[in-house]
Write an enzyme that holds these catalytic residues in place. Structure first.
Site, PDB file in Angstrom:
ATOM      1  N   THR A 133      -2.333  -1.146   6.711  1.00  0.00           N
ATOM      2  CA  THR A 133      -1.762  -2.069   6.142  1.00  0.00           C
ATOM      3  C   THR A 133      -0.084  -1.659   5.817  1.00  0.00           C
ATOM      4  O   THR A 133       0.049  -0.601   5.343  1.00  0.00           O
ATOM      5  CB  THR A 133      -2.151  -2.080   4.721  1.00  0.00           C
ATOM      6  OG1 THR A 133      -3.586  -2.511   4.724  1.00  0.00           O
ATOM      7  CG2 THR A 133      -1.350  -2.958   3.688  1.00  0.00           C
ATOM      8  N   LYS A 208      -3.650  -9.850   3.677  1.00  0.00           N
ATOM      9  CA  LYS A 208      -4.135  -8.475   3.357  1.00  0.00           C
ATOM     10  C   LYS A 208      -3.397  -8.163   1.830  1.00  0.00           C
ATOM     11  O   LYS A 208      -3.787  -7.660   0.938  1.00  0.00           O
ATOM     12  CB  LYS A 208      -4.247  -7.267   4.222  1.00  0.00           C
ATOM     13  CG  LYS A 208      -4.519  -5.757   3.804  1.00  0.00           C
ATOM     14  CD  LYS A 208      -5.805  -5.932   3.258  1.00  0.00           C
ATOM     15  CE  LYS A 208      -6.082  -4.517   2.388  1.00  0.00           C
ATOM     16  NZ  LYS A 208      -5.897  -3.441   3.512  1.00  0.00           N
ATOM     17  N   LYS A 285       1.583   1.807  -2.809  1.00  0.00           N
ATOM     18  CA  LYS A 285       2.434   1.437  -1.659  1.00  0.00           C
ATOM     19  C   LYS A 285       2.015  -0.092  -1.390  1.00  0.00           C
ATOM     20  O   LYS A 285       2.919  -0.906  -1.094  1.00  0.00           O
ATOM     21  CB  LYS A 285       1.791   2.216  -0.171  1.00  0.00           C
ATOM     22  CG  LYS A 285       2.411   1.658   1.063  1.00  0.00           C
ATOM     23  CD  LYS A 285       1.487   2.180   2.354  1.00  0.00           C
ATOM     24  CE  LYS A 285       0.156   1.214   2.356  1.00  0.00           C
ATOM     25  NZ  LYS A 285      -0.427   1.498   3.476  1.00  0.00           N
TER      26      LYS A 285
END
Length: 350
Positions: A133, A208, A285
């Site tokens: 990701t 995502k 993050k």
């Protein structure tokens, strides 16, 4: 770092083996479980398959190989010291890395130059699958560079966490060309149950990041509600059951509930001192990726921005929770409650 002389001396044999070989780079919490499922199912399907693992920590690769061969005697598995060696060894390379900087380094300094050094027919048959990701623009640039080198690539971030990775029930959100998606599907199906082609390069990551934006906000409010219920004298298992069968139900309630003993018969990270899940630092993050994208897109993100700041405060004020599952935000809220404090979201830049 260039491939070792040992590896290059065996390059002709390894090039011949490449179609039957799969390399996996990055054996963290998610990558370890994904690689294990992939290799074990490939081995069951074809005993002459060959597997290569590579990790920044050599001892991690060594431990993986020892455990795998113990479980599957006779399996052909080896260790690549560098991404270059892993790329030379296999026609398909899968990466599961921490974030954008690692993807840039592994691809731009390792995988892509190695693809460029291969004979054209070998480069054309090569597939790269990245399940990290990371920033969408970084992913698109890397995919473009892979394509210019002659190979194909998809971004395939996952949903389902460590539990889903271990069970082989992940959802893969895939971005890339139709042909690259079709090539990647058999590999992804060994590691997950739902494989969705979201669109061109970067689309899987966009999906995502949107998903994790929702998840990150959800986990905080579930922690708030469970803590409030505790203060009201409610049994956590009763409250979780009520919410789990009502309109407030979500994954953070029914699967990743942050309160021990709230999910009888299940084993969320809170039952293991919040170990073995999706780290709070990684959720921070991902929230940052979402707020950055919202700035570029010009869309408001009031709850996402607030959640990002809360996760940042969790890590700053209780650093031990950085590597714990992000449901440990409940522990942060509980500590504030015990101290008679309220969460005051600071609005300076994170």
């Amino acid at each position: 770092m260039r491939p070792s002389h040992r590896w290059l001396s065996q390059s002709l044999n390894r090039l011949a083996m490449r179609p039957k070989s799969t390399s996996f780079i990055g054996l963290g919490r998610m990558g370890h479980e994904m690689a294990y499922n992939l290799f074990s199912k490939q081995h069951a399907q074809s005993s002459d398959s060959h597997f290569v693992v590579c990790d920044a920590a050599p001892e991690v690769s060594q431990s993986f190989c020892q455990n795998f061969t113990k479980q599957f005697p006779g399996a052909q598995i080896s260790i690549a010291a560098t991404p270059e060696e892993a790329t030379l060894a296999s026609q398909t390379v899968i990466t599961m890395l921490p974030s954008s900087p690692q993807v840039r380094t592994v691809y731009n300094e390792g995988i892509i130059p190695t693809i460029q050094s291969l004979p054209e027919e070998f480069a054309r048959s090569m597939l790269c699958i990245d399940s990290t990701t990371l920033d969408v623009e970084v992913a698109r640039t890397v995919a473009q560079n892979v394509a210019q080198a002659g190979a194909q690539m998809v971004d395939a971030p996952v949903s389902g966490g460590v539990t889903g990775a271990k069970a082989g029930t992940l959802a893969f959100l895939v971005g890339g060309t139709e042909s690259a998606f079709k090539l990647s599907y058999p590999f992804l199906s060994f590691m997950g149950q739902k494989i969705i082609h979201c669109g061109p390069s970067g689309a899987g990551l966009g999906a995502k990041i949107c998903n994790n934006l929702i998840l990150g906000v959800q986990q905080i409010v579930v922690g708030e509600a469970m803590l409030l219920g505790d203060k009201l004298g409610l049994d956590p298992a009763v409250l979780a059951s009520v919410v789990g069968s009502s309109t407030g139900n979500c994954w953070s309630v029914s699967t990743n509930n942050p309160v021990p003993n709230s999910l009888p018969g299940k084993s969320p990270p809170c039952e293991r001192d919040y170990e073995g899940g999706f780290a709070t630092s990684l959720m921070l993050k991902d929230m940052g990726l979402a707020t950055n994208l919202s700035s570029l897109a010009g869309t408001p993100l009031p709850l996402g921005e607030a959640a990002e700041r809360i996760y940042n405060q969790v890590i700053q004020e209780q650093p031990v929770l950085a590597k714990k599952d992000f449901s440990s935000v409940y522990q942060y809220l509980k500590k504030l409650s015990e101290q008679g404090k309220k969460v005051r979201v600071r609005y300076e830049t994170v």
